[in-house]
Scaffold this active site. Sequence first.
Site, short mmCIF file in Angstrom:
data_model
loop_
_atom_site.label_atom_id
_atom_site.label_comp_id
_atom_site.label_asym_id
_atom_site.label_seq_id
_atom_site.Cartn_x
_atom_site.Cartn_y
_atom_site.Cartn_z
N SER A 119 0.62 -1.45 -0.05
CA SER A 119 -0.17 0.00 -0.17
C SER A 119 0.99 1.47 -0.23
O SER A 119 2.42 1.17 0.92
CB SER A 119 -0.62 0.25 1.61
OG SER A 119 -1.57 -1.30 0.91
N1 SAH Z 1 0.00 -5.03 4.16
C1 SAH Z 1 0.37 -5.76 2.98
C2 SAH Z 1 -0.67 -5.34 2.03
C3 SAH Z 1 -0.99 -6.09 1.30
S1 SAH Z 1 -1.99 -6.21 -0.40
C4 SAH Z 1 1.73 -4.96 2.56
O1 SAH Z 1 1.85 -3.92 3.89
O2 SAH Z 1 2.52 -5.43 1.72
C5 SAH Z 1 -3.04 -6.80 0.86
C6 SAH Z 1 -3.10 -8.39 1.35
O3 SAH Z 1 -4.15 -9.65 1.19
C7 SAH Z 1 -2.80 -9.10 -0.52
O4 SAH Z 1 -1.89 -10.25 0.23
C8 SAH Z 1 -3.86 -10.53 -0.91
O5 SAH Z 1 -2.98 -11.61 -0.70
C9 SAH Z 1 -4.02 -9.91 1.00
N2 SAH Z 1 -6.02 -10.96 1.39
C10 SAH Z 1 -6.92 -10.91 0.41
N3 SAH Z 1 -7.71 -11.45 1.17
C11 SAH Z 1 -7.05 -12.43 2.17
C12 SAH Z 1 -7.83 -13.13 3.17
N4 SAH Z 1 -9.19 -13.35 2.64
N5 SAH Z 1 -6.94 -13.19 3.96
C13 SAH Z 1 -5.86 -12.88 4.14
N6 SAH Z 1 -4.95 -12.15 2.52
C14 SAH Z 1 -6.27 -11.66 2.10
#
Ligand code: SAH
Length: 276
Positions: A119
Site C-alpha cells: 500500500s
Molecule cells: N499490508 C500489506 C499490503 C498487502 S495487499 C503490505 O504492507 O504489503 C493485501 C493483501 O491481502 C494481499 O497480499 C492479499 O493476498 C491479502 N488478502 C486478500 N484476502 C485475504 C484474506 N481473506 N485473508 C488474508 N489475506 C488476504
Amino acid sequence: MAPSRPRFPLPLDAVRSGDRGPGARRPAAAPEPPMLRPQAPLDAAARDRARQTVPAGLGLDSEQVRERLIRRLEAQGLRDPRVAAALRAVPRHLFVDSALAQQAYEDTSLPIGWGQTISKPSVVARMLELLIAPQPAGRPLRLLEIGSGCGYQAAVMLQLGVSRLVSIERLRPLHELAQARLAPHRGDRLRLVHGDGRLGHAPMAPYDGIIAAAGGEALPEAWLAQLAPGGRLVAPLARSPGGPQCLAVVDRMADGRLVEQRHEAVLFVPLESGVA
Ligand code: SAH
C-alpha cells in the site's frame, strides 16, 4: 440495561450509527475527500519506475530520504506522532523488490508479486492513525492485520508499542515473503499466520485494533467478535461485489455496542476467501 447482542454477520446497514442507540452519532457531512488508491494499477507503478527520486549522493539507507517522505505525509495531514515515528523507523525499500527500491520513498503503491501491491505510505499512515486514535499513548496494544503482503505495514505496526501482532495472509508465497522480511522481528510479539483472514485469529483474540488491507462487501463476523471493548476495526468495505469501497471504522464500546463510521472512498484489492 444490557444491550441486545448483535446478530452476525452484520451487513453494513446494521452497524450504521443510527441503529446503535443513545450516544451514537453520524459523522457531520463533509466535503467529499479524494479517493485513496493504495493499490494503483501496476502499469502506473512500472511507469513510476523510470523516475529516480533519491537525490544524488543519498543512499536509500539515509534517514534524510525517509524523513522527506514523513514530512510530505505530515503536509498531507498526518498528525499522530506515534504513527509518524513508526513510519520513520521502518526502511520501506527493504520490503520491495530491489529493482523498485528507488521508488520506495515515493508515496506510491508498488507490486509485490502474485498480483498484489504494497500500500501507499499515505494510506498506511491514514489507516494506522484511525486505528490507534482511540488508544491512549503508552498502552500496549493487541493488533490483528488481515493481508500481510510483503510485511511492510506489519513492520510499521510493530513500532506502535504492540504487545502482540497477528498478521494473516492467504497466499502462501506472500506469507513466506512476509516471514522472510520480518525475520528480525520474530518472537513473542509477532505471529504470522497462513490462513483465511476473514476468520480472524481466535486463539489470540481479543484485539484492540483490527486492520484489513483488502476489502469485501461485509465485515466478517469473526472480526467483530474478536474486537475488544474499546477496540477499533479499520477496513475497506464495498456495498456490492466490485462496487465502490470506503474506509469503514467500527468501534466496540465499553458496553459491547458497535458504532460504525464511514470515511473516504478507497480502492483496495478484494478480500478473497480461502487460501492459496
Ligand atoms: N499490508 C500489506 C499490503 C498487502 S495487499 C503490505 O504492507 O504489503 C493485501 C493483501 O491481502 C494481499 O497480499 C492479499 O493476498 C491479502 N488478502 C486478500 N484476502 C485475504 C484474506 N481473506 N485473508 C488474508 N489475506 C488476504
